[in-house]
Enzyme design. Structure first.
Site, short mmCIF file in Angstrom:
data_model
loop_
_atom_site.label_atom_id
_atom_site.label_comp_id
_atom_site.label_asym_id
_atom_site.label_seq_id
_atom_site.Cartn_x
_atom_site.Cartn_y
_atom_site.Cartn_z
N HIS A 210 37.45 35.55 39.31
CA HIS A 210 38.14 36.22 38.26
C HIS A 210 39.30 35.35 37.75
CE1 HIS A 210 36.84 40.17 40.43
NE2 HIS A 210 35.67 39.64 39.64
N CYS B 39 46.38 26.32 16.86
CA CYS B 39 45.69 27.33 15.97
C CYS B 39 46.61 27.85 14.79
CB CYS B 39 44.58 28.01 16.27
SG CYS B 39 45.16 29.48 17.41
N CYS C 151 44.50 30.35 24.72
CA CYS C 151 44.67 31.04 23.66
C CYS C 151 43.88 32.15 23.38
CB CYS C 151 44.79 29.93 22.21
SG CYS C 151 44.91 30.52 20.66
N THR D 146 39.02 43.14 50.64
CA THR D 146 38.77 43.71 49.54
C THR D 146 38.07 45.08 49.48
OG1 THR D 146 37.14 43.45 47.40
CG2 THR D 146 36.40 42.21 49.68
N SER D 147 38.38 45.71 48.42
CA SER D 147 38.02 47.24 48.53
C SER D 147 36.36 47.39 48.37
CB SER D 147 38.87 48.26 47.60
OG SER D 147 38.89 47.34 46.19
N CYS E 173 49.93 29.85 20.19
CA CYS E 173 49.40 28.64 20.13
C CYS E 173 49.84 27.75 19.17
CB CYS E 173 47.87 29.17 20.12
SG CYS E 173 47.03 27.50 20.43
N ASP F 197 45.59 34.19 42.48
CA ASP F 197 46.68 33.37 42.88
C ASP F 197 45.86 31.83 43.61
OD1 ASP F 197 45.74 33.47 45.82
OD2 ASP F 197 46.65 35.41 46.03
N CYS G 163 41.82 30.60 19.68
CA CYS G 163 41.10 29.38 19.77
C CYS G 163 40.57 29.10 21.11
CB CYS G 163 41.67 28.43 19.06
SG CYS G 163 42.97 27.63 20.23
N GLN H 276 38.00 36.35 44.73
CA GLN H 276 38.42 37.27 43.52
C GLN H 276 39.90 37.07 43.22
OE1 GLN H 276 36.48 41.46 44.04
NE2 GLN H 276 36.83 40.76 46.04
C1 BJW Z 1 43.74 44.14 53.83
C2 BJW Z 1 45.09 43.73 54.03
C3 BJW Z 1 45.38 42.95 55.13
C4 BJW Z 1 45.30 45.45 52.60
N1 BJW Z 1 44.31 42.14 55.55
N2 BJW Z 1 42.86 43.51 54.29
C5 BJW Z 1 28.54 48.44 38.12
C6 BJW Z 1 28.90 49.57 38.40
C7 BJW Z 1 30.06 50.31 37.92
C8 BJW Z 1 31.10 49.52 36.97
C9 BJW Z 1 30.58 48.08 36.57
C10 BJW Z 1 29.46 47.74 37.24
N3 BJW Z 1 29.26 46.43 37.07
C11 BJW Z 1 30.46 45.98 36.16
C12 BJW Z 1 31.18 47.30 36.04
C13 BJW Z 1 32.36 47.37 35.33
C14 BJW Z 1 33.65 46.68 35.92
C15 BJW Z 1 33.89 47.42 37.21
O1 BJW Z 1 33.53 46.85 38.44
N4 BJW Z 1 34.35 48.52 37.51
C16 BJW Z 1 34.79 49.38 38.68
C17 BJW Z 1 35.93 49.46 38.87
C18 BJW Z 1 33.74 50.39 38.84
N5 BJW Z 1 33.46 45.30 36.07
C19 BJW Z 1 33.59 44.58 35.13
O2 BJW Z 1 34.14 44.87 33.93
C20 BJW Z 1 33.41 43.11 35.41
N6 BJW Z 1 32.78 42.40 34.09
C21 BJW Z 1 31.39 42.51 33.84
O3 BJW Z 1 30.87 43.37 34.68
O4 BJW Z 1 30.93 42.07 32.82
C22 BJW Z 1 29.76 42.45 32.19
C23 BJW Z 1 30.20 43.31 31.32
C24 BJW Z 1 30.71 42.77 30.16
C25 BJW Z 1 30.60 43.83 28.92
C26 BJW Z 1 30.90 45.28 29.29
C27 BJW Z 1 30.58 45.76 30.72
C28 BJW Z 1 30.18 44.64 31.62
C29 BJW Z 1 34.89 42.35 35.23
C30 BJW Z 1 35.53 42.61 36.62
C31 BJW Z 1 37.04 41.66 36.48
C32 BJW Z 1 37.95 42.16 37.51
N7 BJW Z 1 39.17 41.93 37.23
C33 BJW Z 1 40.27 42.23 37.95
C34 BJW Z 1 41.66 41.91 37.42
C35 BJW Z 1 41.84 40.25 37.65
C36 BJW Z 1 43.20 39.93 36.76
C37 BJW Z 1 44.28 40.34 37.64
O5 BJW Z 1 44.41 40.13 38.86
O6 BJW Z 1 45.25 41.00 36.96
O7 BJW Z 1 40.16 41.69 39.25
S1 BJW Z 1 40.44 43.99 38.47
C38 BJW Z 1 40.95 43.51 39.97
O8 BJW Z 1 39.94 44.12 41.26
C39 BJW Z 1 41.04 42.25 40.50
C40 BJW Z 1 40.51 42.00 41.71
O9 BJW Z 1 40.07 40.70 41.56
C41 BJW Z 1 39.40 43.00 41.90
C42 BJW Z 1 39.15 43.50 43.18
O10 BJW Z 1 40.09 43.88 43.97
P1 BJW Z 1 40.19 43.65 45.33
O11 BJW Z 1 40.32 42.20 45.71
O12 BJW Z 1 39.09 44.27 46.20
O13 BJW Z 1 41.68 44.42 45.70
P2 BJW Z 1 41.93 46.06 46.13
O14 BJW Z 1 43.35 46.12 45.88
O15 BJW Z 1 40.87 46.85 45.44
O16 BJW Z 1 41.75 46.01 47.62
C43 BJW Z 1 42.58 45.25 48.64
C44 BJW Z 1 41.66 45.83 49.97
O17 BJW Z 1 42.71 44.78 51.09
C45 BJW Z 1 41.76 47.14 50.43
O18 BJW Z 1 40.74 47.43 50.82
C46 BJW Z 1 43.05 47.12 51.74
O19 BJW Z 1 42.57 47.90 52.69
C47 BJW Z 1 42.62 45.80 52.03
N8 BJW Z 1 43.99 45.06 52.99
N9 BJW Z 1 46.14 44.64 53.55
C48 BJW Z 1 43.05 42.65 55.22
N10 BJW Z 1 46.64 42.52 55.42
ZN ZN Z 2 44.88 28.68 19.40
#
Ligand code: BJW
Ligand code: ZN
Length: 261
Positions: free
Chosen positions: A121, A160, A129, A199-200, A157, A106, A132, A103
């Site tokens: 992600h 465009c 852009c 991942t959380s 951009c 980086d 476009c 996810q």
């Molecule tokens: C360690 C450690 C060590 C610490 N060793 N571990 C179903 C139900 C409810 C809501 C939804 C659903 N389906 C979709 C949704 C909406 C939404 C969503 O999920 N919302 C929730 C918050 C409820 N999802 C979306 O919108 C997705 N799109 C989609 O569904 O499209 C269809 C649609 C279209 C139109 C309308 C609606 C739907 C897209 C999701 C995109 C997520 N993007 C991000 C940002 C990316 C860019 C950026 O980085 O800025 O992705 S959000 C962010 O969260 C990022 C991450 O990849 C993602 C996951 O986070 P992650 O990796 O789990 O990190 P953390 O910080 O949460 O956890 C870190 C963990 O590490 C912790 O547990 C620590 O304990 C642990 N840790 N040190 C091992 N040393």
């Molecule tokens: Zn453009």
């Protein structure tokens, strides 16, 4: 506390034909990259990361959001892969079939030697852009970003005539890249065991992958120092930092095997 790798897990992994590793921000934490749900500081301290990772936030204050992504890009470019990234790259060499799904935006898996991570992600290194959709190339070198952050107007951009460049990542409410999602889902359906690392398990649809794997009777192994909603789904919960747990699993399962005459 010492991290114990159960014998049963070692046997399962040695017999596995296809292993999937699914990673989140926690795997890069030991490289000094803040996780997504860590508190922000400086210019962004009034925000959660999820307030900044939306198309609405970019429309409202694009210099604030672009500045945040440039700060993160600079941080990643200065960081190095840690023992967890390296253990995953080593794993790819010893199991018959292997798929890495991340996810993370980086490139630390690639820099550790993983050959083809599936990025669900997007990536900090592939801006495009917002008008476009043509790709934009960042100027070479590491941007010089102060720790507290700064507002930066995104470039325009050249194709465009004025569309603003946006980060090449998937924001909330946006769809995941179709081909990446298809490949990830196919690998999960085909695998024998899936590691969910750092991942959380809060963000969907990515968080469905380990749940779907468990539903299909694949062996799910979670690596995380903190409890998550996957605790009750995973067959093995290895509680600890990925940089300690994954090298230990690798050494115990495959290194010993290779050392045998
Ligand atoms: C360690 C450690 C060590 C610490 N060793 N571990 C179903 C139900 C409810 C809501 C939804 C659903 N389906 C979709 C949704 C909406 C939404 C969503 O999920 N919302 C929730 C918050 C409820 N999802 C979306 O919108 C997705 N799109 C989609 O569904 O499209 C269809 C649609 C279209 C139109 C309308 C609606 C739907 C897209 C999701 C995109 C997520 N993007 C991000 C940002 C990316 C860019 C950026 O980085 O800025 O992705 S959000 C962010 O969260 C990022 C991450 O990849 C993602 C996951 O986070 P992650 O990796 O789990 O990190 P953390 O910080 O949460 O956890 C870190 C963990 O590490 C912790 O547990 C620590 O304990 C642990 N840790 N040190 C091992 N040393
Ligand atoms: Zn453009």
């Amino acid at each position: 506390m010492p991290i114990l790798i159960p014998d049963e897990l070692v046997s399962i992994l040695r017999a596995a034909r296809h292993i999937v590793v699914f990673t989140g921000a926690g795997i890069s934490a030991e490289s000094g990259i803040p996780t997504f749900r860590d508190a922000l500081t400086g210019l962004w301290e009034r925000f959660d990361a999820s307030d900044l990772a939306t198309a609405d936030a970019f429309r409202r204050d694009r210099a604030l959001v672009w500045g945040w992504y440039e700060w993160r890009r600079a941080k990643v470019m200065r960081a190095q892969p840690n023992p967890a990234h390296l253990a995953i790259a080593a794993l790819e060499q010893v199991v018959p079939s292997f798929t890495l799904i991340t996810q993370n935006v980086d490139d630390l898996h690639e820099r550790a030697g993983s050959s083809a991570p599936i990025h669900l992600h997007g990536s900090l290194q592939s801006p495009r852009c917002s008008g476009c959709a043509r790709p934009f190339e960042h100027p070479p070198g590491i941007p010089d970003e102060p720790e507290g952050g700064r507002h930066i107007e995104p470039p325009r951009c050249a194709h465009c005539g004025g569309g603003r460049i946006r980060p090449g990542v998937v924001w909330f409410g946006e769809s995941l890249p179709e081909e990446a999602w298809r490949q990830a889902h196919k690998a999960v359906m085909d695998c024998d065991a899936l590691f969910s690392v750092g991942t959380s398990s809060l963000v969907f649809p990515a968080a469905e992958l380990p749940i779907e794997a468990a539903r299909k009777n694949k062996v799910v192994i979670q690596v995380n120092p903190q409890p998550t909603r996957l605790d009750t789904v995973a067959r093995f919960n290895l509680v600890g930092p990925a940089g300690s747990v994954l090298p230990k699993i690798y050494a115990r399962t495959w290194h010993d095997v290779q050392d045998q005459p």
